[in-house]
Scaffold this active site. Sequence first.
Site, short mmCIF file in Angstrom:
data_model
loop_
_atom_site.label_atom_id
_atom_site.label_comp_id
_atom_site.label_asym_id
_atom_site.label_seq_id
_atom_site.Cartn_x
_atom_site.Cartn_y
_atom_site.Cartn_z
CB ALA A 255 -11.84 -14.89 20.18
CG MET A 256 -18.26 -15.43 17.43
SD MET A 256 -17.86 -15.33 15.73
CE MET A 256 -19.15 -14.02 15.14
CG ASN A 258 -20.80 -13.50 19.30
OD1 ASN A 258 -21.08 -13.88 18.19
ND2 ASN A 258 -20.12 -13.97 20.32
CD GLU A 291 -12.32 -12.36 17.36
OE1 GLU A 291 -13.38 -11.94 16.78
OE2 GLU A 291 -11.60 -13.35 17.26
N1 BES Z 1 -15.06 -14.37 13.18
C1 BES Z 1 -13.98 -15.16 13.62
C2 BES Z 1 -14.42 -16.34 14.48
C3 BES Z 1 -15.01 -17.60 13.40
C4 BES Z 1 -14.22 -18.24 12.74
C5 BES Z 1 -16.34 -17.74 13.97
C6 BES Z 1 -14.95 -19.27 12.02
C7 BES Z 1 -16.78 -18.88 13.03
C8 BES Z 1 -16.26 -19.62 12.29
C9 BES Z 1 -12.90 -14.35 14.54
O1 BES Z 1 -12.83 -13.17 14.41
C10 BES Z 1 -11.58 -14.82 14.21
O2 BES Z 1 -11.13 -14.63 13.19
N2 BES Z 1 -11.07 -15.54 15.14
C11 BES Z 1 -9.60 -16.10 15.01
C12 BES Z 1 -8.62 -15.37 15.70
C13 BES Z 1 -8.04 -14.19 15.11
C14 BES Z 1 -7.05 -13.55 15.74
C15 BES Z 1 -7.37 -14.51 13.48
C16 BES Z 1 -9.75 -17.54 15.70
O3 BES Z 1 -10.65 -17.73 15.98
O4 BES Z 1 -8.85 -18.05 15.14
ZN ZN Z 2 -11.85 -12.31 12.62
#
Ligand code: BES
Ligand code: ZN
Length: 850
Positions: A255-256, A258, A291
């Site tokens: 997830a992201m 934004n 997020e």
């Molecule tokens: N900012 C990240 C998503 C992301 C990761 C975007 C790499 C672009 C490149 C997001 O906040 C994140 O860390 N997501 C994790 C889940 C989280 C619970 C650790 C994910 O997507 O695995």
């Molecule tokens: Zn993150």
Amino acid sequence: MKDAANPTIYLKDYTPPSWLVEDVHLTFRLSPKATRVVSRVRFVPNAAVSDRSFFLEGEELSLIWARIDGQEVTPDITPQGLSCDVPEGPFTWEAEVEISPATNTALEGLYMSNGMYSTQCEAQGFRKITYYPDRPDVMAPFTVRIESDLPVLLSNGNKGDTGEGFAEWHDPWPKPAYLFALVAGELVNLPGDFTTRSGNKVELNIWVRPGDEDKCDFALEALKKSMVWDEEVYGREYDLDIFNIVAVDDFNMGAMENKGLNIFNSSAVLANARTATDANFERIEAIIAHEYFHNWTGNRITCRDWFQLCLKEGLTVFRDAQFTADMRSEPVKRISDVLDLRGRQFREDGGPLAHPVRPESFQEINNFYTATVYEKGAEVIGMLKRLVGDDAYARALDLYFDRHDGQACTIEDWLKVFQDATGRDLSQFKRWYSQAGTPKVVMSEAWQGDQFSVTLKQVLPATPGQSDKKPQVIPFAIGLLDRTGQEVVPTTLLELVEEEQTFTFNGLEARPVASPLRGFSAPVILERETSKADQVFLLAHDTDPFNRWEAGRQLAKSALMEMIGNGAPPDADYLDALRQLVTDDTLDPAFRALCMGLPSEDDLAQSFADMGRTPDPQAIWEGREVMRAAMAEVLSSDLMPLYDRHLVRAPYRPDAEQSGKRSLNNALLSLITRRDGGAVAQGQFADAGNMTQQMGALSALLANDLGSLELASFAEQWAHERLVMDKWFMIQVAHARPDLAAQVADALTQRPDFAMTNPNRFRAVFGALAMNQAGFHHDSGAGYRLMADWLIKLDPVNPQTTARMCSAFQTWRRYDADRQGMIRDELLRISALKGLSRDTGEMVGRILGD
Ligand code: BES
Ligand code: ZN
């Protein structure tokens, strides 16, 4: 690796931007293969910098026209971006570009997935949308206009004008381009609302494709819980009128965050009892929280540059772990996190991909969203909190938010806040951010008179590019127990700062039993001479639940190593102690289920390698099978009564209490199935009212070479549910016998419902193949070949997902010469590919050790 097209970027080369952005206006005219993006950007000189050169990142864009202060200009364009002569003072840049979302399979920038438009800009995807200073230290308020006939048009911030065929959005909070988002499609929403503690009413929405409306309730509740928690625990309120979450089927990550428009992989948001397991629900709750928490730790305060990634990710993982511990069980969460840390981060830290929590160079930043940056990054914050104490931690965080709101920061800023709030010098602690590798702590004990002393020695391993390491600050929590299990010294925090130190406890009546590294107080490998009797004692009596589990794990590991390495029979003392624990109904069922888990094949392989022995994947697989059979034997008369006692009859709830019972029962079921030929599991499968029971039963059957009928009926029942079918793809590869794993995976890829353009489906098959250690490392080499074949096919389609999957090969150096040879051949075959992506090229190069 030297490569002109893929230069290495260094932290030490950071320079501030020459131009800052005052505000941004974007207009999107959406069209699948010819979307037009018109930008109007107000640039002002950065007074702190004398260099006035002007460069905007931009990739795979067709520039239609560009103007500066209304005058048409002709910039110099390269594949990386454009440069242009600009005025000395502030000016307005305008440009129109054309892009093709429908053919964007990399899922970075603006792309189409199942008829909807969606974006992913972190880390460097915005440059595939328009020309812009695509770096996190350039922050600006965005105004966005979307023109399209689609009914739902979303972007960041608050709603502006809407009408027939268009919608406008305005985000007042300055943000870097990586937090930009746009979504357009035929979507339906589950609405909700939340009132912040200062009385602002916020509109909430979970947006999904029609048909998925019945899978949104849990996510909405999780969002509300997260909003309350961040107010109560960190004093952080939400800051816009609306918060949207959108589920997207094709998404590289989970997830992201934004701003105001979180975009989720549908697997990380959609759930109901019938289609999702308890583990899915728990993960969804954690990701929604993660997020959401980024709104403050990431968005309001962001990163100066991508080397500082752990500033937002380590901290936000730490925060979501605190949240999960609060919502569920603290020890169970801690044990699961340590399992994950050892399984992924220690593995990374011990091989060719090891890098510091704050890396110092990269070619492709997407390759550094790693277990080290995330999980070790979170552990580092946990240590900091342990060292300064809870109150000081809270004061430091308040200062952080006060001082740095609206800024793009560094790890130095973060540590300075702690230094200022506590007066503590953190220069030595900072080594946790720069020295890679998992420290080993060697512990020895002595008893004399009434004195018990503990000597700790830290050993810091060499890692790629780093050899001479200096001692780190290791917070080492320890408790001492007497022979009746009473605490004679409660949990005490020792601070190991020298290479070697001795700590003494006086006035004890008898030699105590030490319970070291309680709660896993530092991400280290503890090496300790200890007797089996002491471990059995701790498994039965330790007052620290984490260490109770850890004692069982150490016993299981030694027993397995003896079995696999020296042909010993399963250890009766371990099995007996395990039986005591599993049948103890005063203990949390979830905890007991965790205690029934055995060290993974990968964990055992690494332990053999650490002893200087070459691991034999087949022997490791067999050893675990024999141990499981012995567990089933020892528990034989307890299995059914325990199972019956923990059957949940109440309506399904995915909470800690019910999930704990189901996880214990599924663990029991896999042992029951070993003995009864599948009758109970078949019954559970047939009666299952929820996916946790259905999958638990299917998995128990497949693990025992049964279940082909159930597998077929599962596919028929769920053919129309993509997320459930991912489970179906995954479970077959996960449980395939070692000699068949590659064949099973290969056959699945031939099905019409296998599509490599969908990262979830690709990972279901190939992630499971990589996890099936004995299958992947089968001496035929079929696993290696199949993996490489598909990485080669996927790379031109989706470099980011290809590169991540390369980590399946990262442990190759621990195996025998034949396997190493086969893996090297596959890696070389990949790296020789013409047009190989920067992502995959960097990963393969690092794994090979160039
Ligand atoms: N900012 C990240 C998503 C992301 C990761 C975007 C790499 C672009 C490149 C997001 O906040 C994140 O860390 N997501 C994790 C889940 C989280 C619970 C650790 C994910 O997507 O695995
Ligand atoms: Zn993150």
